[in-house]
Design an enzyme around this catalytic site. Structure first.
Site: not given
Length: 525
Positions: A50, A126, A306, A368
């Site tokens: 975040g 969450g 990623s 990816d």
């Protein structure tokens, strides 16, 4: 929001982002240690979860102080600020908003004073799905939400509203009433608490320091602060740590449903979830992807960062040479300066640029982690062709994302999910690849080494383990103006729940709010 750690997060167009990460939480009880600094470094390790806001709450035994602001961890805190946050226990939070807009009021930890004089601070990873019901309870009881519009603020308010109970006893009453995904760390003046929903959708782990205890979203954060991993916080478990030691209580029967997408994208590669290293999982996904979707090619390249572990696995599984084909600017996520229109038109080149000498004249497999809207893959395929690649074969280390997440990951609305409206061939044509292959759901699950029954797969198969509310009373902005709507309606929560089929345009009716997911997200066609 740009990523502070420089990782690509599918945000070519800031107005049309891809999957945004869940939040990161951290808590420490360690008398004699600099708990604010430990929390800072734990949050830094969780920055990938975040990037909208960061905050730390700390207690010295006599009072709780919260410092929070919008921005990255390193932007919100400096040495003087951390030095001023003294105490023996602290909690921290890195936020990506899934309920409540990105405002200072919604930054965490949230803090509330109880009528008994205790202060509670709470951080949440969450997303709850009965937020509207909790908001009605807060409004009907006349409790003060302090202008915040997040599900986290509601929980903190409810915990602080029971003057006849200790914080621990209040938690044992409130936690069973919450529906959805939550990994909480919270505190009062003397005690650190941690709790995880009955399904354990979002991760939460317990660690040991020489002179204390730590809880965090990922094991990587424990490593950073020198804590040894003890175990996961169990689904349905409340942990409390104070001068008397650690104690545990059950507030719900565990029904484990850990998030499968954590293994694909969200968690750091150096994190371990349910005993399985995330990096090893992603490499194995790549190996299985090579078996399921082989192709004749000259070079396997990742979409950094990623896609890297899965690309390594694909190269191993296929025997095709692994190499670099796209270079990423690691600092592009660290600026708040918006590009000019000319630069915006260059799109992904602000972040990625092809290594022309490596790809020219070659048949390239580009790996990816996922396709959401297809913007990233479409731009990459075009760039590689312009750089001289003879063929571009796209391989994806997760199945097609066809359903939105309501448990803490902000995907696109269902109408915007590319795989929701097109079959595999349609997606291939849309992104311009020569071939396209997704790993199967069965292969992905096998790579995690977890039973299918213990995983939440909703974004891939639409099977939501936690019942979603009727009437689409769900979404990021469900609480904006909810007090007025509840007051105008003059009805109880039960009456609203029975109005799912009512005319929502009527005065006083609660509106349809379903973002992420859109109004069609809860129903199969």
């Amino acid at each position: 929001m740009p990523r502070g750690d420089g990782r690509l997060s599918h945000d070519l167009d800031p107005q049309r982002p891809g999957p945004q990460d869940a939040c990161g939480v951290f808590g420490v009880w360690a008398p004699g240690e600099e708990v604010a600094k430990l929390t800072y470094f734990g949050m830094y390790a969780l920055q990938h979860r975040g990037q909208e806001a960061a905050g730390i709450a700390v207690s010295d035994g006599s009072g709780v102080v919260v410092y929070k602001d919008l921005g990255l961890v390193a932007q919100v805190f400096d040495e003087p600020t951390l030095a001023s946050l003294r105490g023996h226990l602290a909690i921290g939070h890195t936020r990506y908003s899934t309920t409540g807009g990105s405002t200072w009021e919604n930054a965490q930890p949230t803090i509330r004073a109880t009528p008994a004089g205790t202060t509670i601070a709470l951080a949440h990873n969450g997303n709850l799905v009965n937020t509207a019901q909790l908001a009605r309870e807060v409004t009907v009881r006349g409790l003060n939400s302090d202008g915040a519009t997040s599900d986290t603020a509601l929980v903190t308010t409810l915990l602080a509203s029971r003057p006849d109970l200790s914080v621990e006893a209040a938690a044992m009453e409130v936690l069973p009433t919450l529906r959805g995904a939550f990994s909480f760390v919270f505190m009062d003046e003397t005690t650190l608490y941690a709790a995880r929903d009955a399904h354990g959708v979002r991760p939460l782990v317990l660690g040991r320091l020489e002179r204390g205890w730590v809880v965090a979203s990922e094991t990587a954060a424990l490593d950073i602060v020198g804590a040894s991993v003890v175990r996961e916080v169990e689904p349905g478990e409340l942990i409390a740590v104070d001068e008397h030691g650690l104690r545990s209580a059950r507030f719900a029967v565990p029904e484990p449903k850990g998030c499968l997408f954590e293994y694909v994208y969200i968690a750091r590669p150096d994190t371990t979830i349910s005993g399985r290293n995330v990096y090893a999982t992603r490499v194995q996904i790549g190996r299985l992807l090579a078996k399921e979707h082989p192709v004749e090619a000259d070079l396997v390249i990742p979409v950094p960062e990623s896609g890297t572990p899965a690309a390594i696995g694909y190269a191993e599984g296929s025997g095709i040479t692994y190499g670099a084909g796209l270079m990423k600017n690691p600092y592009v996520g660290r600026t708040f300066i918006q590009p000019s229109q000319t630069l915006r038109q260059l799109g992904i080149r602000l972040k990625l640029n092809p290594l022309r000498e490596n790809v020219r004249g070659k048949r390239v497999v580009v790996v990816d982690d996922s396709i959401v809207r297809g913007n990233t893959q479409r731009a990459i395929v075009r760039m590689l062709r312009e750089a001289g690649a003879l063929e571009v074969h796209v391989r994806i280390s997760s199945p097609p994302v066809t359903w939105p997440c309501f448990y803490g990951i902000d995907f696109a609305t269902r109408a915007e999910l590319l795989a929701n409206g097109l079959d595999n061939e349609g997606i291939r044509r849309s992104i311009g690849a020569d071939t396209l292959g997704y790993v199967s759901l069965a292969a992905l699950i096998s790579a995690t080494e977890q039973p299918k029954t213990r995983l939440c797969r909703a974004c891939f198969d639409g099977e939501y383990p936690i019942e979603l509310p009727a009437g689409n009373l769900i979404g990021k902005h469900v609480l904006e103006g909810v007090d007025k709507r509840v007051a105008d309606s003059g009805t109880t929560g039960q009456e609203h729940d029975n109005e799912a089929g009512a005319d929502r345009s009527a005065p006083g009716a609660l509106p349809l709010v379903a973002s992420p997911g859109g109004s069609d997200a809860l129903h199969r066609p």
